[in-house]
Design a protein around this motif. Sequence first.
Motif, PDB file in Angstrom:
ATOM      1  N   ALA A 235      33.005  18.604  24.432  1.00 36.56           N
ATOM      2  CA  ALA A 235      31.996  17.604  24.813  1.00 36.56           C
ATOM      3  C   ALA A 235      31.361  17.911  26.156  1.00 36.56           C
ATOM      4  CB  ALA A 235      32.639  16.217  24.845  1.00 36.56           C
ATOM      5  N   ASN A 236      32.010  18.740  26.977  1.00 37.09           N
ATOM      6  CA  ASN A 236      31.431  19.120  28.267  1.00 37.09           C
ATOM      7  C   ASN A 236      30.342  20.175  28.119  1.00 37.09           C
ATOM      8  OD1 ASN A 236      33.129  17.438  29.827  1.00 37.09           O
ATOM      9  ND2 ASN A 236      34.799  18.907  29.602  1.00 37.09           N
ATOM     10  N   MET A 237      30.300  20.828  26.956  1.00 39.70           N
ATOM     11  CA  MET A 237      29.231  21.804  26.683  1.00 39.70           C
ATOM     12  C   MET A 237      28.180  21.209  25.752  1.00 39.70           C
ATOM     13  SD  MET A 237      31.009  25.561  26.356  1.00 39.70           S
ATOM     14  CE  MET A 237      31.345  26.508  27.854  1.00 39.70           C
ATOM     15  N   LEU A 238      28.628  20.679  24.633  1.00 38.35           N
ATOM     16  CA  LEU A 238      27.717  20.030  23.689  1.00 38.35           C
ATOM     17  C   LEU A 238      27.717  18.545  24.037  1.00 38.35           C
ATOM     18  CD1 LEU A 238      28.835  21.849  20.405  1.00 38.35           C
ATOM     19  CD2 LEU A 238      27.294  22.639  22.215  1.00 38.35           C
ATOM     20  N   LYS A 239      26.967  18.197  25.053  1.00 32.41           N
ATOM     21  CA  LYS A 239      27.064  16.879  25.672  1.00 32.41           C
ATOM     22  C   LYS A 239      26.467  15.781  24.789  1.00 32.41           C
ATOM     23  CE  LYS A 239      26.964  18.807  30.333  1.00 32.41           C
ATOM     24  NZ  LYS A 239      26.320  18.768  31.668  1.00 32.41           N
ATOM     25  N   PRO A 240      27.033  14.566  24.863  1.00 30.48           N
ATOM     26  CA  PRO A 240      26.490  13.452  24.063  1.00 30.48           C
ATOM     27  C   PRO A 240      25.070  13.080  24.460  1.00 30.48           C
ATOM     28  CG  PRO A 240      28.146  12.672  25.636  1.00 30.48           C
ATOM     29  CD  PRO A 240      28.209  14.170  25.647  1.00 30.48           C
ATOM     30  N   SER A 241      24.638  13.455  25.676  1.00 30.89           N
ATOM     31  CA  SER A 241      23.267  13.150  26.107  1.00 30.89           C
ATOM     32  C   SER A 241      22.223  13.877  25.270  1.00 30.89           C
ATOM     33  CB  SER A 241      23.083  13.513  27.581  1.00 30.89           C
ATOM     34  OG  SER A 241      23.372  14.881  27.808  1.00 30.89           O
TER      35      SER A 241
ATOM     36  N   MET B 162      31.050  10.329  24.319  1.00 37.65           N
ATOM     37  CA  MET B 162      31.817  10.763  23.157  1.00 37.65           C
ATOM     38  C   MET B 162      32.932   9.750  22.891  1.00 37.65           C
ATOM     39  SD  MET B 162      30.837  13.487  21.577  1.00 37.65           S
ATOM     40  CE  MET B 162      29.822  14.961  21.796  1.00 37.65           C
ATOM     41  N   LEU B 163      32.991   9.288  21.654  1.00 36.30           N
ATOM     42  CA  LEU B 163      34.047   8.358  21.279  1.00 36.30           C
ATOM     43  C   LEU B 163      35.174   9.066  20.536  1.00 36.30           C
ATOM     44  CD1 LEU B 163      34.666   5.342  21.549  1.00 36.30           C
ATOM     45  CD2 LEU B 163      33.597   4.975  19.329  1.00 36.30           C
ATOM     46  N   SER B 164      34.983  10.354  20.242  1.00 33.74           N
ATOM     47  CA  SER B 164      36.003  11.144  19.552  1.00 33.74           C
ATOM     48  C   SER B 164      35.971  12.565  20.096  1.00 33.74           C
ATOM     49  CB  SER B 164      35.743  11.165  18.037  1.00 33.74           C
ATOM     50  OG  SER B 164      34.607  11.976  17.743  1.00 33.74           O
TER      51      SER B 164
END
Length: 533
Positions: free
Chosen positions: A153-159, A171-173
């Motif tokens: 999630a630090n690379m493919l960010k939720p933003s 990210m919830l998962s």
Amino acid sequence: MPITNLTPNPKHNVNFTSNCGKDLFNQIGNITAQVLPPQDVSTYLSIVLTTQGQLLKVEASNSEALTTYGNTVVNITEKLVSTLVKPTDTTYSVNISLDDLVTQVFAVGPNANVKEIPPLNVNNSQMDIDLIHISENNHGSAAVAFMSYSNMANMLKPSFFNPTNNTVKSMLSTVVSATLPKTPNTQLSTPVNFTLQHITDVVPDSTLSCVYWNNTEWIVDGCELLQSNSSYSVCSCVHLSTFALIMEINPPPGESDPLMELLNTVAVAVGLFFLSLTLLTFAVCRQNLRRNLTPLTNLCLSLFLAHLLFLLTQKFLQYIRANQTWCAVMAGVLHFLFLSAFVWMFIEAVMLFISVKNIMKIRSNQEEVLGWRCLTVIGYVIPLVVVGVSVGLYPDGYGSDQCWIKTDRDFVWSFLGPVCLILTLNFIIFITVIIILRTALSKLSSERSQIKQMRVLVFKILIQIVILGGPWILGFFVDGSNVLAIVFLFLNSQQGTFIFLVHCALNYEVRQQYRKWLKTFCCYFRLQHKTEK
């Protein structure tokens, strides 16, 4: 190449660069072995994850670079995991568990004596897939790989999900990937279900979305949220890829700046004053003005009511927002009033076009086209229909934090769409009017004074359209810019002031009437003064 030659030396991590990461990824990506023992795959995966961690430190501020490296990590991981799949007649399963990656591979062969395979579980995430039916389409053999990334999630960010939506995303998962390695026909007979454990608490009134990664962004195509509770959510997808569960939260309303609040109130009040003065002028000078004032009067009336309601709504926002029904009603009425103003602006442009078409009979024809009753019905029924249809299609579209139209499902286009359409049609009408005027000016000599008057009117209405439409067009670019937001609010609040200047202060007939009123007032004042003496 020996595995040890690829392993980064922890002593030299301080000298790690992006080029080092690219070289390691290239070397691992060039591995050609079709089958590798689990211990070798585990070692290679450890190298990939270590490199990923170093890149997160080196490129922490470069989101674009991290996205590229994230894609690379996913692709290399899937390639390495595919080497765990080896030919089997029955069933074959292998698990690899590392600090930032948990992988499970399950394969079935032609002689597998199973009706269905058990759910795959990795890092508290579960996948249900009909591998038996998939194997039937692949000569009895198929394999599935399920991976969970703790650090992706630090690379493919939720933003990167709905970047234009002004919400706080998280990210919830964990990020999970599912593939069918060494399976020629990857067509799914039924959707795949993922049960994802929440890694943080679900915020009330938040929006949950099951998404998959599409090279540069998270999108929802082909995925849907089946059910959710406080701990788990179930996602269903019609394809395999890299998936996640993203939570969207409306940003908390920031603390208002008292000075900005005061300036906004004063600006709107000034605009309302000049709108009132414009309406009063039209009412008193109606007989002296040589044009149909019905569209312009109703335009000013709609703007006056809209700005007054907006001012009151914002002044008592905390009380109105507490009652969601009242907040939604206020938003719907504001939607209607602002749309009505634009419809009246369009009607005025149409009336202008008709007058120019009949330029030889400017005065008489303008009154004969449509009566004020018919115009009133048109001017208010059209926006009422738009609002009614909007409510029917999306009843929950009104009542944002500012008691305006919500941005969910692009519902704001129920307002911006008609506005853009009207502005486009007005532009077309004005091009046509200018062409007609140029033709008439070249052919007529006795009617030059009438043409001159019409050209002045065209100019005034054009300025009026810029005044009304310009701020809303600017509104497309306001998001995230305080300067543009201030300009937007100022231009909108001063629409009444601009209309007064264009149609009253710069109108010769109105100025003459103002002079008469001033003389009458001065005479009355002098008379009163003499009487007192």
